[in-house]
Design an enzyme around this catalytic site. Structure first.
Site, short mmCIF file in Angstrom:
data_model
loop_
_atom_site.label_atom_id
_atom_site.label_comp_id
_atom_site.label_asym_id
_atom_site.label_seq_id
_atom_site.Cartn_x
_atom_site.Cartn_y
_atom_site.Cartn_z
N GLY A 139 0.76 -1.04 -0.10
CA GLY A 139 -0.06 -0.03 0.13
C GLY A 139 0.77 1.06 0.07
O GLY A 139 2.10 1.07 0.30
N GLY A 161 -0.06 -5.17 0.52
CA GLY A 161 -1.33 -4.66 -0.54
C GLY A 161 -1.33 -5.40 -1.75
O GLY A 161 -2.47 -5.81 -2.29
N GLU A 185 4.74 -6.40 7.30
CA GLU A 185 4.23 -5.58 7.88
C GLU A 185 4.63 -5.20 9.44
O GLU A 185 4.73 -4.23 9.90
CB GLU A 185 2.68 -5.49 7.78
N ASP A 240 -2.36 -7.37 7.06
CA ASP A 240 -3.63 -7.29 6.74
C ASP A 240 -4.23 -7.47 5.46
O ASP A 240 -3.64 -8.59 4.84
CB ASP A 240 -4.10 -5.66 6.96
C1 QUE Z 1 7.44 -3.45 4.89
C2 QUE Z 1 6.16 -3.09 4.59
C3 QUE Z 1 6.09 -2.29 3.55
C4 QUE Z 1 7.15 -1.85 2.73
C5 QUE Z 1 8.51 -1.98 3.34
C6 QUE Z 1 8.70 -2.73 4.75
C7 QUE Z 1 4.86 -1.74 2.53
C8 QUE Z 1 4.96 -0.89 1.48
C9 QUE Z 1 6.08 -0.49 0.99
C10 QUE Z 1 6.35 0.28 0.03
C11 QUE Z 1 7.01 -0.04 -1.26
C12 QUE Z 1 7.32 0.81 -2.30
C13 QUE Z 1 6.56 2.07 -2.17
C14 QUE Z 1 5.74 2.43 -1.27
C15 QUE Z 1 5.43 1.39 -0.36
O1 QUE Z 1 7.22 -0.97 1.72
O2 QUE Z 1 3.62 -2.27 3.09
O3 QUE Z 1 5.01 3.45 -1.66
O4 QUE Z 1 6.69 2.80 -3.27
O5 QUE Z 1 3.80 -0.56 1.24
O6 QUE Z 1 9.50 -3.16 5.12
O7 QUE Z 1 4.94 -3.45 5.13
#
Ligand code: QUE
Length: 400
Positions: free
Chosen positions: A110, A158, A181, A189
């Site tokens: 997400g 997500g 997460e 989730d």
């Molecule tokens: C744990 C996570 C997430 C994460 C890194 C973690 C996660 C997530 C992102 C993410 C990655 C690239 C993006 C962004 C978000 O990284 O849930 O906007 O461009 O969405 O160690 O849970």
């Protein structure tokens, strides 16, 4: 849609009509955006590239997550674009394919940065993002026509919610799956409480608490994917699927089986977790996070030491919430799981650990989060954890 648009649309040849509908879908969703919060307006880019492509190809639908520079991370705008079209396609299409743009990711998660940024604001993005995301996850989990996720690359958080509940999930040698997460002060989730406890044994509890990553054919062996296909042939597979004439699920199944049969990567390799499954079963069957850690200490193997180290880096509150969530989810329907997760997320996304997790992992990238409470022992009573699971005020509940 205006009457003049409908009349005009009726005279177009089929392929042009499809493209025209794409434009219409965009126009309608951008009109919807007018009433949205100021965060969305501020975050609107000058670029005109839509963040999700929604194509109609005859009686098939194709969704492309189109934020390749952000690893196709799912944002609120994408959810609002995808949901109504997917809902409509449920009664008009014979199959739906979902894939990610670019060569790195299906969907990395997400868009958690904007959710953390606004968590303390009155119009916090998290207050509506998670609700709409879980409603989309539920639609996918109950979808009446075959839904095929091509998870050719990073598929985390997500992104897992957009794929794992669907009927078919095709992994490649480039697939990297995780529910990471607990490392950012959240919990697995998007229906994690439904699919994780159903992976068999204590594998799901292990993946949920440690955020362990699975690659390539292991994603199939763990039961997350239903098929594999060589990454170089994913385009060809998509073409085959789009050419099927009014397919039954068995026709889709046999097409996917054929590409799997012809796949070439790590064919004779055993599941990489196979040697550790007895230990996963024994240690992660503990009745609490503390018991799991004590089981790992008793085990004493190099593998067990590594797991203790991994768990010691995770948010203690997230670990305890996740343990409870996976235990409860084993006995709940997908809808009940998502309602439970909505109760948890409504509280946890406003908490200290989520903000700190995003800072440490995605902003400063020091990977040194200062969790509060800092140890499992300081997350004192079960009452504290139960607070996350308590019902919300009636108007805030997510009811399907
Ligand atoms: C744990 C996570 C997430 C994460 C890194 C973690 C996660 C997530 C992102 C993410 C990655 C690239 C993006 C962004 C978000 O990284 O849930 O906007 O461009 O969405 O160690 O849970």
């Amino acid at each position: 849609m205006l009457l003049s648009e409908i009349l005009y649309y009726g005279f177009l040849p089929v392929r042009t009509r499809c493209l025209y509908r794409m434009v219409l879908i965009r126009a309608v969703t951008s009109r919807l955006r007018i009433g949205f919060s100021s965060h969305l307006l501020k975050s609107r880019k000058m670029s005109t590239a839509p963040e999700a492509l929604l194509e109609e190809i005859g009686d098939k639908g194709v969704i492309t997550l189109n934020r390749p520079k952000a690893l196709n991370a799912l944002n609120y705008n994408m959810i609002k674009m995808i949901y109504p079209v997917l809902k409509e396609w449920e009664s008009t299409k014979s199959l739906v394919i979902i894939k990610g743009a670019g060569d790195k990711a299906f969907c990395a998660g997400g868009d958690v940065r904007v959710i953390a940024d606004t968590a303390q604001d009155e119009d916090a993005v998290g207050d509506y993002f998670f609700r709409e995301e879980y409603i989309l996850n539920c639609l996918i989990g109950t979808y009446h026509v075959p839904y095929i996720a091509l998870i050719d690359g990073i598929t985390m958080g997500g992104g897992v919610g957009l794929s794992v509940h669907g009927q078919f999930r095709v992994a490649t040698e480039k697939t990297l799956f995780a529910m990471p997460e607990t490392g950012i002060g959240l919990f697995p989730d998007v229906g994690g409480s439904h699919f994780l406890p159903r992976l068999g044994g204590r594998l799901g509890m292990y993946l949920a608490l440690t955020g362990h990553r699975l690659k390539g054919r292991d994603v199939l062996k763990a039961g997350v994917a239903t098929h594999v296909c060589d990454s170089a042939r994913i385009g060809e597979l998509e073409e085959h699927l789009l050419k099927l004439d009014s397919p039954y699920p068995e026709d889709i199944q046999s097409t996917l089986d054929k590409f799997q049969e012809e796949s070439t990567f790590s064919k004779n390799e055993a599941f990489s977790l196979q040697p550790f499954l007895p230990q996963i079963q024994k240690c992660f069957s503990g009745g609490s996070v503390e018991e799991i850690i004590s089981n790992l200490e008793k085990d004493g193997s190099e593998w067990a030491e590594k797991q203790i180290k991994t768990l010691s880096r995770m948010s203690p509150t997230s670990l305890k919430v996740t343990f409870e969530q996976i235990e409860r989810g084993a006995h709940l329907t997908l809808q009940e799981c998502l309602s439970m997760e909505h109760r948890i997320v409504s509280r946890i996304f406003k908490g200290h650990d989520f903000r700190e997790g995003i800072r440490a992992v995605l902003i400063d990238k020091d990977n040194k989060p200062a969790w509060k409470p800092a140890t499992l022992a300081e997350v004192t009573s079960d009452d504290v954890i139960n607070t996350y699971f308590a019902p919300l005020p009636a108007e805030k509940e997510l009811i399907f």
